[in-house]
Design an enzyme around this catalytic site. Sequence first.
Site, PDB file in Angstrom:
ATOM      1  N   GLU A 102       0.833  -1.176   0.015  1.00  0.00           N
ATOM      2  CA  GLU A 102      -0.149   0.165  -0.127  1.00  0.00           C
ATOM      3  C   GLU A 102       0.859   1.315   0.040  1.00  0.00           C
ATOM      4  OE1 GLU A 102      -2.565   0.015   3.294  1.00  0.00           O
ATOM      5  OE2 GLU A 102      -3.073  -2.150   2.823  1.00  0.00           O
ATOM      6  N   HIS A 107       9.313  -0.925   3.649  1.00  0.00           N
ATOM      7  CA  HIS A 107       9.302  -1.157   5.019  1.00  0.00           C
ATOM      8  C   HIS A 107       9.181  -2.717   5.224  1.00  0.00           C
ATOM      9  CE1 HIS A 107       5.330  -0.799   3.228  1.00  0.00           C
ATOM     10  NE2 HIS A 107       4.924  -1.604   4.213  1.00  0.00           N
ATOM     11  N   HIS A 109       7.052  -5.185   8.271  1.00  0.00           N
ATOM     12  CA  HIS A 109       6.481  -5.374   9.445  1.00  0.00           C
ATOM     13  C   HIS A 109       6.986  -6.273  10.290  1.00  0.00           C
ATOM     14  CE1 HIS A 109       2.604  -3.702   7.019  1.00  0.00           C
ATOM     15  NE2 HIS A 109       3.477  -4.163   6.138  1.00  0.00           N
TER      16      HIS A 109
HETATM   17  P1  AMP Z   1       1.940  -2.293   3.075  1.00  0.00           P
HETATM   18  O1  AMP Z   1       2.323  -1.331   2.152  1.00  0.00           O
HETATM   19  O2  AMP Z   1       0.815  -3.137   2.267  1.00  0.00           O
HETATM   20  O3  AMP Z   1       2.957  -3.228   3.580  1.00  0.00           O
HETATM   21  O4  AMP Z   1       1.159  -1.759   4.329  1.00  0.00           O
HETATM   22  C1  AMP Z   1       1.242  -0.511   4.707  1.00  0.00           C
HETATM   23  C2  AMP Z   1       0.937  -0.562   6.242  1.00  0.00           C
HETATM   24  O5  AMP Z   1       1.060   0.868   6.928  1.00  0.00           O
HETATM   25  C3  AMP Z   1      -0.708  -0.796   6.599  1.00  0.00           C
HETATM   26  O6  AMP Z   1      -0.312  -2.016   7.439  1.00  0.00           O
HETATM   27  C4  AMP Z   1      -1.129   0.402   7.024  1.00  0.00           C
HETATM   28  O7  AMP Z   1      -1.886   0.159   8.141  1.00  0.00           O
HETATM   29  C5  AMP Z   1       0.024   1.185   7.540  1.00  0.00           C
HETATM   30  N1  AMP Z   1      -0.017   2.556   7.739  1.00  0.00           N
HETATM   31  C6  AMP Z   1      -0.497   3.677   6.651  1.00  0.00           C
HETATM   32  N2  AMP Z   1      -0.288   4.847   7.311  1.00  0.00           N
HETATM   33  C7  AMP Z   1       0.098   4.681   8.274  1.00  0.00           C
HETATM   34  C8  AMP Z   1       0.586   5.795   9.561  1.00  0.00           C
HETATM   35  N3  AMP Z   1       0.416   6.902   9.033  1.00  0.00           N
HETATM   36  N4  AMP Z   1       1.169   5.370  10.466  1.00  0.00           N
HETATM   37  C9  AMP Z   1       1.431   4.091  10.778  1.00  0.00           C
HETATM   38  N5  AMP Z   1       1.143   3.062   9.877  1.00  0.00           N
HETATM   39  C10 AMP Z   1       0.321   3.426   8.650  1.00  0.00           C
END
Ligand code: AMP
Length: 120
Positions: A102, A107, A109
């Site tokens: 997304e 990053h 997790h």
């Molecule tokens: P992905 O790119 O699929 O690995 O996921 C991006 C992650 O970023 C998701 O789990 C979101 O919940 C998280 N996310 C998006 N915006 C924010 C934010 N402002 N602060 C913390 N986490 C975020």
Amino acid sequence: MTDTTYDSQNIFARILRGEIPAKKIYEDDYALAFPDIAPKAPVHILVIPKGAYRDVYDFGARAGSEEIAGFARAVSKIIAQENLESAGFRVISNCGLHGGQEVPHYHVHILGGKALGAMI
Ligand code: AMP
């Protein structure tokens, strides 16, 4: 061919620039860690490199050795800081369309705090 462009307006780039707040869990010259805004486990931490990289492929292809080592060390320091090592945890990095990424800034997790079940 993989698109190597980097969108400097992505939300994690904005967090790095201090334009959007995030609760800092860990920070050094190479990495910043903060809680995921929509946690999928009791512990759900995002770790991002300070440099502008789109995903793990882009990071491994373009980052310098010091940045790569620094990021890996930061992930381990966070795992130790959060006392995750003995019980176990999961590290995931979603990449691109099929990976369901997304936010287009590399990053990982870090998920833990309970038995996480099947990988997918
Ligand atoms: P992905 O790119 O699929 O690995 O996921 C991006 C992650 O970023 C998701 O789990 C979101 O919940 C998280 N996310 C998006 N915006 C924010 C934010 N402002 N602060 C913390 N986490 C975020």
